[in-house]
Design an enzyme around this catalytic site. Structure first.
Site, PDB file in Angstrom:
ATOM      1  N   HIS A  84       0.816  -1.226   0.000  1.00 44.60           N
ATOM      2  CA  HIS A  84       0.000   0.000   0.000  1.00 44.60           C
ATOM      3  C   HIS A  84       0.850   1.277   0.000  1.00 44.60           C
ATOM      4  O   HIS A  84       0.308   2.371  -0.210  1.00 44.60           O
ATOM      5  CB  HIS A  84      -0.931   0.032   1.216  1.00 44.60           C
ATOM      6  CG  HIS A  84      -1.990  -1.020   1.202  1.00 44.60           C
ATOM      7  ND1 HIS A  84      -2.907  -1.133   0.178  1.00 44.60           N
ATOM      8  CD2 HIS A  84      -2.279  -2.023   2.073  1.00 44.60           C
ATOM      9  CE1 HIS A  84      -3.723  -2.162   0.420  1.00 44.60           C
ATOM     10  NE2 HIS A  84      -3.362  -2.724   1.565  1.00 44.60           N
ATOM     11  N   ASP A  88      -2.668 -10.226  -2.581  1.00 47.27           N
ATOM     12  CA  ASP A  88      -3.261  -9.797  -1.312  1.00 47.27           C
ATOM     13  C   ASP A  88      -4.754  -9.497  -1.519  1.00 47.27           C
ATOM     14  O   ASP A  88      -5.176  -9.130  -2.617  1.00 47.27           O
ATOM     15  CB  ASP A  88      -2.525  -8.538  -0.829  1.00 47.27           C
ATOM     16  CG  ASP A  88      -2.895  -8.119   0.577  1.00 47.27           C
ATOM     17  OD1 ASP A  88      -2.127  -8.440   1.500  1.00 47.27           O
ATOM     18  OD2 ASP A  88      -3.959  -7.465   0.758  1.00 47.27           O
ATOM     19  N   HIS A 101      -6.337  -7.010  -0.514  1.00 54.08           N
ATOM     20  CA  HIS A 101      -6.522  -5.585  -0.771  1.00 54.08           C
ATOM     21  C   HIS A 101      -5.726  -5.154  -2.006  1.00 54.08           C
ATOM     22  O   HIS A 101      -4.612  -5.622  -2.231  1.00 54.08           O
ATOM     23  CB  HIS A 101      -6.054  -4.762   0.437  1.00 54.08           C
ATOM     24  CG  HIS A 101      -6.700  -5.193   1.727  1.00 54.08           C
ATOM     25  ND1 HIS A 101      -6.097  -6.073   2.598  1.00 54.08           N
ATOM     26  CD2 HIS A 101      -7.898  -4.861   2.262  1.00 54.08           C
ATOM     27  CE1 HIS A 101      -6.902  -6.269   3.646  1.00 54.08           C
ATOM     28  NE2 HIS A 101      -7.999  -5.550   3.464  1.00 54.08           N
TER      29      HIS A 101
HETATM   30  N1  Q9C Z   1      -8.140   0.700  10.352  1.00 55.76           N
HETATM   31  C1  Q9C Z   1      -2.588  -5.180   4.123  1.00 55.76           C
HETATM   32  O1  Q9C Z   1      -3.220  -6.214   4.033  1.00 55.76           O
HETATM   33  N2  Q9C Z   1      -7.861  -1.712   7.443  1.00 55.76           N
HETATM   34  N3  Q9C Z   1      -3.149  -4.059   4.582  1.00 55.76           N
HETATM   35  C2  Q9C Z   1      -8.946  -0.885   7.338  1.00 55.76           C
HETATM   36  C3  Q9C Z   1      -8.730   0.801   9.094  1.00 55.76           C
HETATM   37  C4  Q9C Z   1      -6.806  -1.484   6.532  1.00 55.76           C
HETATM   38  C5  Q9C Z   1      -4.529  -4.047   4.966  1.00 55.76           C
HETATM   39  C6  Q9C Z   1      -9.394  -0.486   8.693  1.00 55.76           C
HETATM   40  C7  Q9C Z   1      -6.371  -2.780   5.916  1.00 55.76           C
HETATM   41  C8  Q9C Z   1      -4.965  -2.707   5.418  1.00 55.76           C
HETATM   42  C9  Q9C Z   1      -1.148  -5.150   3.789  1.00 55.76           C
HETATM   43 ZN    ZN Z   2      -4.275  -7.055   2.600  1.00 60.02          ZN
END
Ligand code: Q9C
Ligand code: ZN
Length: 350
Positions: free
Chosen positions: A168, A204, A206
């Site tokens: 990200h 992944d 996301h």
């Molecule tokens: N606190 C990876 O899998 N979460 N990142 C959303 C906000 C963010 C995931 C809730 C998720 C990030 C590397």
């Molecule tokens: Zn992720």
């Protein structure tokens, strides 16, 4: 397979992340990586190594991140504590952002206030920064650099087993638990080592927004990502099918978004499309940002892959026959993340 693991990773151990108006315990915890190491002792599918101390790391970081962002990260903890000595006991989280719309806020007048700078260089409040974050992220990038160099040197496969994750993180921003884009460091290192075409296939849950953005205007790095539909899934503001690259990079980005709730059958069919696209690009090497948050038991994600499925995923990747670098990304079902990761690595070598 050479597995470069980050022995500094536990220096980054966020306490809490902002989620829907309150602070909740971090999902991205040191035990994740420990579980992978534990599973690797049970099933030694690779050689555990550490990156050499004298790698050209700063040069590699500057190839994918802006110098001002790297300076910010290097000094962030000291600046945070300078804001208030009591901050030494607290993680830094941003709470104010320069909205990027035209004429909304200025980004040509960098603020001096640290809270403002943190917001300038971050896109969410879920990525706590603490005393050891920079050291951990830096050593993680060294693992990615070492893995790419191993592949350039003739190894068929190498992995950067590191956290915090990276996909990200963009040219000048952190977010999504990521600070330095390890997959981008690996891909750029492969390019700088003389390869003319490198493919990145992000698995992944996301969307790999950082990696997409870093290579968006380039035709030498083809980026593809299979992920939850950004209309409902994080990171929300990127990852749609019509993002196909820009300028020289037009046609060299592929987003394959699937609805939350998708199971292995549809995910597998989508993987086949992605693999065809990768093959059509005829890359000389492959980088796989490997997230295990596609697992059915993942607490923050919505696909339904099961542990044995990851053996098939590894096998399919291996059948491409390409020199391959993997980076460890998400995967928050902590007890199963070791088994699922090593299943991919075992499948790769079948
Ligand atoms: N606190 C990876 O899998 N979460 N990142 C959303 C906000 C963010 C995931 C809730 C998720 C990030 C590397
Ligand atoms: Zn992720």
């Amino acid at each position: 397979m050479n597995i470069y693991w980050n022995d500094q990773h536990a220096r980054h151990a966020g306490r809490q992340e902002m989620f829907r108006g309150r602070l909740v315990d971090c999902h991205e915890v040191p035990q994740r990586l420990q579980h992978v190491l534990d599973e690797l002792t049970r099933r030694p599918v690779g050689t555990l190594l550490q990156p050499a101390a004298d790698l050209p790391l700063d040069a590699a970081l500057r190839r994918v991140h802006n110098a001002d962002y790297l300076d910010f990260l290097a000094n962030a903890w000291n600046d945070w504590v300078a804001l208030d000595p009591l901050n030494a006991e607290r993680d830094a989280l941003p709470s104010v952002w320069p909205l990027a719309s035209r004429h909304a806020f200025r980004t040509d007048t960098p603020p001096r206030n640290f809270a403002a700078r943190l917001g300038q260089y971050a896109f969410d409040s879920g990525t706590p920064l603490m005393a050891g974050s920079w050291a951990a992220a830096r050593e993680g990038a060294a693992c990615a650099l070492a893995a790419a160099q191993a592949v350039l040197g003739g190894e068929r496969m190498a992995m950067a087993l590191t956290r915090p994750p990276g996909h990200h993180a963009g040219p000048n921003y952190m977010g999504g638990y990521c600070f330095i884009n390890n997959a981008a460091v690996a891909a750029q290192t492969l390019c700088d080592g003389g390869l003319q075409r490198v493919a990145v296939l992000d698995l992944d849950y996301h969307h790999g927004n950082g990696t997409q953005t870093i290579f968006y205007e380039r035709s030498d790095v083809f980026t593809a990502s299979i992920h939850g539909d950004p209309r409902t899934e994080y990171p929300f503001f990127l990852g749609h099918a019509d993002e196909r690259g820009h300028g020289a990079g037009e046609g060299f980005n592929l987003n394959l978004a699937l609805p939350r709730g998708s199971g292995f059958e549809v995910w597998w069919a989508t993987l086949q499309s992605a693999l065809h696209a990768v093959s059509d690009f005829a890359p000389q090497a492959l980088v796989v940002p490997l997230g295990l948050d596609t697992f059915e038991g993942d607490p923050i994600s919505g696909f339904k892959l099961q542990s044995p499925d990851y053996l098939r995923v590894g096998q399919a990747l291996g059948q491409l026959g390409l020199p391959t670098v993997l980076t460890f990304e998400g995967g928050y079902a902590v007890a199963e993340v070791g088994i699922n990761t090593v299943n991919v690595l075992e499948g790769l070598q079948m």
